[in-house]
Design a protein around this motif. Structure first.
Motif, PDB file in Angstrom:
ATOM      1  N   GLY A 232      51.115  38.057  45.405  1.00 16.30           N
ATOM      2  CA  GLY A 232      51.221  39.377  46.013  1.00 16.30           C
ATOM      3  C   GLY A 232      50.005  40.228  45.746  1.00 16.30           C
ATOM      4  O   GLY A 232      49.582  41.019  46.598  1.00 16.30           O
ATOM      5  N   HIS A 233      49.422  40.054  44.560  1.00 16.23           N
ATOM      6  CA  HIS A 233      48.202  40.803  44.231  1.00 16.23           C
ATOM      7  C   HIS A 233      47.098  40.472  45.225  1.00 16.23           C
ATOM      8  O   HIS A 233      46.365  41.365  45.684  1.00 16.23           O
ATOM      9  N   ALA A 234      46.962  39.190  45.575  1.00 19.21           N
ATOM     10  CA  ALA A 234      45.944  38.821  46.560  1.00 19.21           C
ATOM     11  C   ALA A 234      46.209  39.482  47.904  1.00 19.21           C
ATOM     12  O   ALA A 234      45.276  39.963  48.564  1.00 19.21           O
ATOM     13  N   ILE A 235      47.473  39.524  48.323  1.00 19.45           N
ATOM     14  CA  ILE A 235      47.824  40.138  49.611  1.00 19.45           C
ATOM     15  C   ILE A 235      47.436  41.618  49.604  1.00 19.45           C
ATOM     16  O   ILE A 235      46.857  42.142  50.565  1.00 19.45           O
ATOM     17  N   VAL A 236      47.736  42.293  48.508  1.00 25.25           N
ATOM     18  CA  VAL A 236      47.396  43.711  48.370  1.00 25.25           C
ATOM     19  C   VAL A 236      45.884  43.915  48.293  1.00 25.25           C
ATOM     20  O   VAL A 236      45.320  44.778  48.974  1.00 25.25           O
ATOM     21  N   LYS A 237      45.235  43.107  47.477  1.00 28.84           N
ATOM     22  CA  LYS A 237      43.792  43.273  47.230  1.00 28.84           C
ATOM     23  C   LYS A 237      42.981  43.187  48.509  1.00 28.84           C
ATOM     24  O   LYS A 237      42.104  44.025  48.769  1.00 28.84           O
ATOM     25  N   PHE A 238      43.284  42.175  49.331  1.00 29.46           N
ATOM     26  CA  PHE A 238      42.477  41.978  50.530  1.00 29.46           C
ATOM     27  C   PHE A 238      42.991  42.784  51.716  1.00 29.46           C
ATOM     28  O   PHE A 238      42.449  42.686  52.812  1.00 29.46           O
ATOM     29  N   ALA A 239      44.026  43.615  51.446  1.00 32.96           N
ATOM     30  CA  ALA A 239      44.415  44.652  52.395  1.00 32.96           C
ATOM     31  C   ALA A 239      43.831  46.002  51.982  1.00 32.96           C
ATOM     32  O   ALA A 239      44.145  47.032  52.570  1.00 32.96           O
ATOM     33  N   GLY A 240      42.987  45.984  50.932  1.00 32.44           N
ATOM     34  CA  GLY A 240      42.297  47.199  50.506  1.00 32.44           C
ATOM     35  C   GLY A 240      43.058  48.052  49.519  1.00 32.44           C
ATOM     36  O   GLY A 240      42.726  49.222  49.317  1.00 32.44           O
ATOM     37  N   LYS A 241      44.067  47.457  48.855  1.00 40.35           N
ATOM     38  CA  LYS A 241      44.859  48.215  47.880  1.00 40.35           C
ATOM     39  C   LYS A 241      44.777  47.537  46.524  1.00 40.35           C
ATOM     40  O   LYS A 241      44.069  46.550  46.356  1.00 40.35           O
ATOM     41  N   LYS A 242      45.511  48.064  45.534  1.00 44.49           N
ATOM     42  CA  LYS A 242      45.340  47.579  44.171  1.00 44.49           C
ATOM     43  C   LYS A 242      46.673  47.456  43.430  1.00 44.49           C
ATOM     44  O   LYS A 242      47.649  48.114  43.770  1.00 44.49           O
ATOM     45  N   ILE A 243      46.651  46.591  42.416  1.00 49.70           N
ATOM     46  CA  ILE A 243      47.698  46.561  41.391  1.00 49.70           C
ATOM     47  C   ILE A 243      47.019  46.897  40.075  1.00 49.70           C
ATOM     48  O   ILE A 243      46.160  46.142  39.604  1.00 49.70           O
ATOM     49  N   THR A 244      47.384  48.019  39.492  1.00 58.23           N
ATOM     50  CA  THR A 244      46.715  48.478  38.279  1.00 58.23           C
ATOM     51  C   THR A 244      47.704  48.660  37.134  1.00 58.23           C
ATOM     52  O   THR A 244      48.889  48.935  37.339  1.00 58.23           O
ATOM     53  N   SER A 245      47.190  48.511  35.931  1.00 60.32           N
ATOM     54  CA  SER A 245      47.995  48.701  34.731  1.00 60.32           C
ATOM     55  C   SER A 245      48.489  50.139  34.646  1.00 60.32           C
ATOM     56  O   SER A 245      47.727  51.085  34.859  1.00 60.32           O
ATOM     57  N   TRP A 246      49.763  50.288  34.343  1.00 60.12           N
ATOM     58  CA  TRP A 246      50.364  51.618  34.220  1.00 60.12           C
ATOM     59  C   TRP A 246      49.687  52.415  33.109  1.00 60.12           C
ATOM     60  O   TRP A 246      49.480  53.619  33.236  1.00 60.12           O
ATOM     61  N   LYS A 247      49.306  51.739  32.051  1.00 62.53           N
ATOM     62  CA  LYS A 247      48.764  52.420  30.878  1.00 62.53           C
ATOM     63  C   LYS A 247      47.277  52.706  31.010  1.00 62.53           C
ATOM     64  O   LYS A 247      46.819  53.815  30.697  1.00 62.53           O
ATOM     65  N   THR A 248      46.494  51.722  31.485  1.00 65.12           N
ATOM     66  CA  THR A 248      45.035  51.868  31.460  1.00 65.12           C
ATOM     67  C   THR A 248      44.418  52.177  32.819  1.00 65.12           C
ATOM     68  O   THR A 248      43.287  52.652  32.889  1.00 65.12           O
ATOM     69  N   GLY A 249      45.136  51.869  33.900  1.00 66.51           N
ATOM     70  CA  GLY A 249      44.577  52.039  35.234  1.00 66.51           C
ATOM     71  C   GLY A 249      43.661  50.906  35.664  1.00 66.51           C
ATOM     72  O   GLY A 249      43.114  50.926  36.773  1.00 66.51           O
ATOM     73  N   ASP A 250      43.485  49.896  34.806  1.00 66.80           N
ATOM     74  CA  ASP A 250      42.644  48.746  35.144  1.00 66.80           C
ATOM     75  C   ASP A 250      43.410  47.785  36.042  1.00 66.80           C
ATOM     76  O   ASP A 250      44.636  47.631  35.919  1.00 66.80           O
ATOM     77  N   GLU A 251      42.680  47.102  36.921  1.00 68.39           N
ATOM     78  CA  GLU A 251      43.326  46.115  37.777  1.00 68.39           C
ATOM     79  C   GLU A 251      43.797  44.936  36.918  1.00 68.39           C
ATOM     80  O   GLU A 251      43.128  44.542  35.959  1.00 68.39           O
ATOM     81  N   LEU A 252      44.955  44.382  37.287  1.00 68.87           N
ATOM     82  CA  LEU A 252      45.532  43.311  36.487  1.00 68.87           C
ATOM     83  C   LEU A 252      44.690  42.045  36.560  1.00 68.87           C
ATOM     84  O   LEU A 252      44.042  41.760  37.562  1.00 68.87           O
TER      85      LEU A 252
END
Length: 267
Positions: A232-252
Motif C-alpha cells: 500500500g505504501h508503494a501505491i500511495v508513494k507513486f500517487a504523490g502521497k506519503k506514509i509517515t511516522s506519527w512520532k517523527t514525521g519521517d517516511e516509513l
C-alpha cells in the motif's frame, strides 16, 4: 539505483497477486472452510496457505528473497543483506475474510534500500487491482483481464483520481482495530476542520482509498507489521502521497531489525 528489472518484477507481482486472489476465492466460495489459530491467536485459514504457495511459486522465479509473516523468525543478520527483497502478505484482512465482508487483499511489494519501489494490492472479491512502481506511476484497474502492466496502464485509472468536490474531510478507519487514540484524533480534527466523515474498511484498502483520492487521510494508531502496509505504501508513494511516522514525521522504512511499524499517518 532501482533494480534494472523493475518492470519485469512488477509484472511478476501482478501475476502473483491476481493468481493468489483466485486461489483465495476458491476457498472463500466454498460452503465451509477451515480456520486455525496462529501462535498469537490470529486466524489462519486454508486461503492463507493457498495464496502463499501461489505467490512463492511465482516470485521464486525472480532473483530476490521473500519476507512474509511466515518468515518473521528469519534472523536480521541473514535478511539485512536482502536488497532488493519482496515483502508479502498473502491474505491481509483475515478477520474480514472470516466475517465474509470481502474487504481483504493480497499485498506484494518490492523493497530497495528500505523503500518501496513497486507494489501490488489486489482485492479478490471486488476484483480491484492497484499497482505502482517507480517510473510507472500508480494505477487502479477494475476486473483486470491481463497481468502485463503496460496493457493495464492503458486500461486503468491513474491515481490519484479527480477530487471529490466535497467539503467533508474523509478519514479512513479500521474495520476491526479501532482505538481510543483514533477517536481522540478524529475529535481533534473535527474541532479544527469542522465536518468530518469516517469511512471504515479492512486491510490495505484503507491506504489505497487515500491513494486514489476517495479519502483524505488514514491514521493508524496501533500495531501493524511491515507486510501489512509495504504494498500500500508503494501505491500511495507513486500517487504523490506519503506514509509517515506519527512520532517523527519521517517516511516509513522496511526490512528493519524490528518488523513492527510505528504508528503512522497516510495522507
Amino acid at each position: 539505483m532501482f533494480p534494472a528489472d523493475l518492470r519485469v518484477c512488477l509484472d511478476a507481482a501482478i501475476e502473483a497477486a491476481v493468481t493468489a486472489g483466485r486461489a483465495i476465492m476458491d476457498v472463500y466460495a466454498a460452503s465451509a472452510y477451515g480456520v486455525e489459530l496462529k501462535s498469537d491467536n490470529s486466524p489462519l485459514t486454508e486461503a492463507d496457505r493457498a495464496a502463499h504457495s501461489v505467490i512463492m511459486n511465482i516470485l521464486e522465479q525472480t532473483p530476490y528473497s521473500v519476507l512474509s509473516e511466515e518468515g518473521r523468525s528469519i534472523p536480521y543478520t541473514e535478511r539485512r543483506g536482502w536488497n532488493p527483497l519482496w515483502i508479502v502478505d498473502p491474505l491481509d484482512g483475515t478477520k474480514e475474510f472470516i466475517k465474509r465482508n470481502g474487504e481483504f487483499t493480497v499485498n506484494i511489494a518490492l523493497i530497495h534500500d528500505h523503500e518501496p519501489v513497486c507494489g501490488v494490492v489486489f482485492a479478490p472479491v471486488a476484483r480491484e487491482l492497484f499497482f505502482a512502481a517507480a517510473g510507472v506511476g500508480s494505477f487502479r484497474v477494475d476486473n483486470p483481464s491481463s497481468t502485463a502492466h503496460g496493457e493495464l496502464c492503458r486500461k486503468g485509472l491513474r491515481l490519484p483520481l479527480a477530487g471529490r468536490g466535497e467539503d467533508a474531510l474523509v478519514i479512513m478507519g479500521s474495520r476491526s482495530h479501532s482505538s481510543p487514540e483514533f477517536a481522540a484524533f478524529v475529535e481533534k480534527v473535527r474541532e479544527e476542520r469542522g465536518k468530518v466523515e469516517i469511512v471504515p474498511a479492512g486491510s490495505s484498502l484503507k491506504i489505497c482509498r487515500v491513494a486514489e483520492g476517495a479519502a483524505d487521510m488514514y491514521p493508524r494508531l496501533g500495531p501493524t507489521m511491515e507486510w501489512d502496509i509495504a504494498a500500500g505504501h508503494a501505491i500511495v508513494k507513486f500517487a504523490g502521497k506519503k506514509i509517515t511516522s506519527w512520532k517523527t514525521g519521517d517516511e516509513l522504512r522496511y526490512n528493519k531489525e524490528d518488523l513492527l511499524n510505528p504508528w503512522f499517518l497516510v495522507q
